[in-house]
Write a protein that holds these residues in place. Structure first.
Motif, PDB file in Angstrom:
ATOM      1  N   LEU A   1       0.802  -1.226   0.000  1.00  0.00           N
ATOM      2  CA  LEU A   1       0.000   0.000   0.000  1.00  0.00           C
ATOM      3  C   LEU A   1       0.831   1.271   0.000  1.00  0.00           C
ATOM      4  O   LEU A   1       0.402   2.297  -0.521  1.00  0.00           O
ATOM      5  N   HIS A   2       2.023   1.231   0.597  1.00  0.00           N
ATOM      6  CA  HIS A   2       2.817   2.446   0.720  1.00  0.00           C
ATOM      7  C   HIS A   2       4.274   2.070   0.967  1.00  0.00           C
ATOM      8  O   HIS A   2       4.609   0.896   1.172  1.00  0.00           O
TER       9      HIS A   2
ATOM     10  N   GLU B   1      -6.912  -0.833  11.140  1.00  0.00           N
ATOM     11  CA  GLU B   1      -6.620  -1.035   9.719  1.00  0.00           C
ATOM     12  C   GLU B   1      -6.397   0.299   9.009  1.00  0.00           C
ATOM     13  O   GLU B   1      -5.506   0.417   8.159  1.00  0.00           O
ATOM     14  N   TYR B   2      -7.214   1.286   9.336  1.00  0.00           N
ATOM     15  CA  TYR B   2      -7.057   2.594   8.689  1.00  0.00           C
ATOM     16  C   TYR B   2      -5.648   3.137   8.889  1.00  0.00           C
ATOM     17  O   TYR B   2      -5.053   3.712   7.978  1.00  0.00           O
ATOM     18  N   GLN B   3      -5.118   2.972  10.101  1.00  0.00           N
ATOM     19  CA  GLN B   3      -3.759   3.456  10.375  1.00  0.00           C
ATOM     20  C   GLN B   3      -2.756   2.770   9.461  1.00  0.00           C
ATOM     21  O   GLN B   3      -1.819   3.404   8.954  1.00  0.00           O
ATOM     22  N   THR B   4      -2.950   1.471   9.234  1.00  0.00           N
ATOM     23  CA  THR B   4      -2.060   0.733   8.346  1.00  0.00           C
ATOM     24  C   THR B   4      -2.201   1.212   6.911  1.00  0.00           C
ATOM     25  O   THR B   4      -1.207   1.424   6.204  1.00  0.00           O
ATOM     26  N   TRP B   5      -3.440   1.389   6.465  1.00  0.00           N
ATOM     27  CA  TRP B   5      -3.669   1.847   5.095  1.00  0.00           C
ATOM     28  C   TRP B   5      -3.053   3.226   4.864  1.00  0.00           C
ATOM     29  O   TRP B   5      -2.557   3.516   3.780  1.00  0.00           O
TER      30      TRP B   5
END
Length: 504
Positions: free
Chosen positions: A22-23, A336-340
């Motif tokens: 993702l990043h 999950e948002y933090q990971t994304w």
């Protein structure tokens, strides 16, 4: 840690070198993606600007949470953060990856105020005993408490502070009075209240929900309160996403508070499943989640006489099904948002529902439902509990006071804040949820039945390795036994909660 204070002798950095789709930076254009990356190493060098400190360490590719210790000697204490540069090199030297972070090494407090550290690895709070005066010992604190009405209960008598403490709650979140001209507090009475909290050792979560966008007011309140021994942390936005506050308002206030008081973390509560999560969450160190699923109609709004679906309608719980699992899903999604987003992990707290007989919620939760909501939040990595709201029903006041003797204990905090939360699989029986926290050769295990009826089947909770003994039963029936090293129980009650300690 989020900060180090004068008197601390050492610290540690956390190095994450996980592969992400993702990043991040490209691994290598010329290398096969399918190659076993976990067998490769990175040479990591960490340097702190304006100091002579240079650290070298080897970490495995696709590893996480590698700690690199460093001495604080030679890093002078100051209010400005130090810039930290991390370089990770491939073994063949063909590629170098870089990252930046900051290190806070703050001077000793001379004004009598407290310091709250946030553990960046496990997400918990560490504090010093505010009733013992000067001490260098840091202890984990697992908050368990309520949002408490100021004008409805607290300001009526200072003796209520002692009652709240005696009932077992270790912090108090005071809700300001929006009816006042300053939309905050009678500060003369508040100062007496805070002095009493200082005296009895009750930590304070200070709420600026009505005023946090007014920076003049924020500055006044922070400067007035920051030296109290009992101050634990600040609270700014209360459901800023649900209220559609300006998306950058929490971040702007966060930066102001940190400039005035670097000693304490900042928190806020998000109400929505995902409404500008990235922007709102950037304004706090700790994110609270208030999911209220008990008794709602999740598909049709009894308040607005409209349907509720993923894009329309308000049924009192955003994108909920009206089940306990709504609480777990929201906390898991936030992580999950933090990971994304490619950001560092946040600390999350739960806000279980402790009210009823209003709008979307036709009844109060039962004591069993209240305990289930609390423990489900903790099972899904919440590191604090602040229920809405107090005063509550007599039944819930009694049940939560009993649970506080366990959840707010040093024994539970040692496990839940001293290790990672490990989801545990459950075989057989009703809908259940289980998690564990391991420290040394022992694991604290939390097991919940989410079913509203008794069950008779045999249930097995699979442990990460074979346990040899059950050493403590902190809450529940105590009827679990070990079979082939795993926890087994034959039958149980509706909404049963068990908290046991096993030894490996």
């Amino acid at each position: 840690m989020s900060l180090y204070a004068s008197g601390d002798r050492a610290g540690s950095f956390i190095v994450d070198a996980e592969i992400s789709h993702l990043h991040g930076e490209q691994w290598d254009d010329d290398e096969e993606v399918s190659r076993d990356l976990g067998s490769q190493d990175l040479e990591v060098e960490i340097s702190i600007d304006e100091t002579q400190l240079h650290l070298k360490h080897t970490v495995a590719v696709d590893s996480s949470s590698t700690e690199v210790d460093f001495p604080l000697r030679g890093i002078p204490a100051r209010f400005e953060p130090y810039s930290v540069t991390v370089k990770a090199s491939r073994h063949d030297g063909r590629k170098v990856y870089t990252a930046k972070t900051q290190l806070y090494h703050l001077p000793r407090r001379t004004d009598g105020g407290s310091i709250t550290k946030l553990d960046s690895l496990y997400g918990g709070l560490l504090v010093q005993n505010q009733t013992a005066g000067s001490t260098s010992t840091w202890s984990p604190l697992l908050p368990y408490s309520f949002y408490v009405s100021w004008d409805g209960w607290l300001e009526k008598s200072l003796s209520n502070v002692q009652k709240f403490k005696d009932d077992g709650y270790n912090i108090i979140h005071i809700v300001p009075n929006a009816g006042l001209a300053n939309q905050a507090f009678n500060f003369t009475v508040l100062d007496q209240f805070l002095d009493k909290c200082d005296e009895v050792g009750l930590w304070v979560m200070y709420d600026m929900r009505w005023t946090y966008k007014n920076h003049t007011s924020v500055r006044y309140q922070v400067d007035m309160l920051k030296t109290h021994r009992s101050l634990l942390l600040w609270y700014t936005g209360d459901e800023p996403d649900g209220n559609s506050d300006p998306v950058h308002a929490p971040k702007a206030t966060y930066e102001l508070i940190k400039s005035l008081d670097p000693w304490h973390p900042v928190s806020l509560c998000l109400n929505c499943y995902n409404f500008h999560y990235a922007e709102y969450s950037s304004g706090a160190d700790i994110i609270l989640s208030d999911v209220y699923p008990i008794g709602i109609n999740a598909t049709y709004s009894t308040v607005w006489d409209t349907p509720c679906n993923t894009t329309y309608g308000d049924c009192g719980c955003d994108d909920c099904k009206g089940e306990f699992e709504d609480i777990a899903v929201r906390l898991d999604r936030f992580a999950e948002y933090q990971t994304w987003l490619g950001r560092n992990p946040k600390t999350f707290w739960g806000v279980p529902m402790a009210f009823g007989n209003e709008s979307y919620w036709p009844r109060y939760p039962t004591p069993d439902e209240e305990i289930t909501m609390t423990m489900l939040s903790l099972n899904h990595n919440a590191k604090g509990i602040v229920m809405w709201d107090y005063p509550t029903s007599d039944a819930l006041a009694k049940a939560t006071s009993q649970l506080s003797r366990v959840v707010a204990s040093n024994e539970v905090a040692r496990f839940m804040l001293g290790s990672s939360t490990v989801p545990l699989s459950v075989r057989g029986g009703p809908s259940m949820d289980a998690a564990g926290w391991r420290v040394g050769d022992k694991m604290l295990v939390s097991i919940l039945s989410l079913q509203y009826s008794a069950w008779s089947s045999s249930v097995t909770v699979e442990l990460p390795e074979s346990a040899c003994a059950i050493t403590q039963v902190l809450w529940g029936s105590g009827h679990w036994r070990l079979v082939n090293g795993h926890l087994v129980k034959d039958g149980g009650e509706s909404l049963e909660t068990d908290l046991v300690v096993v030894q490996f």
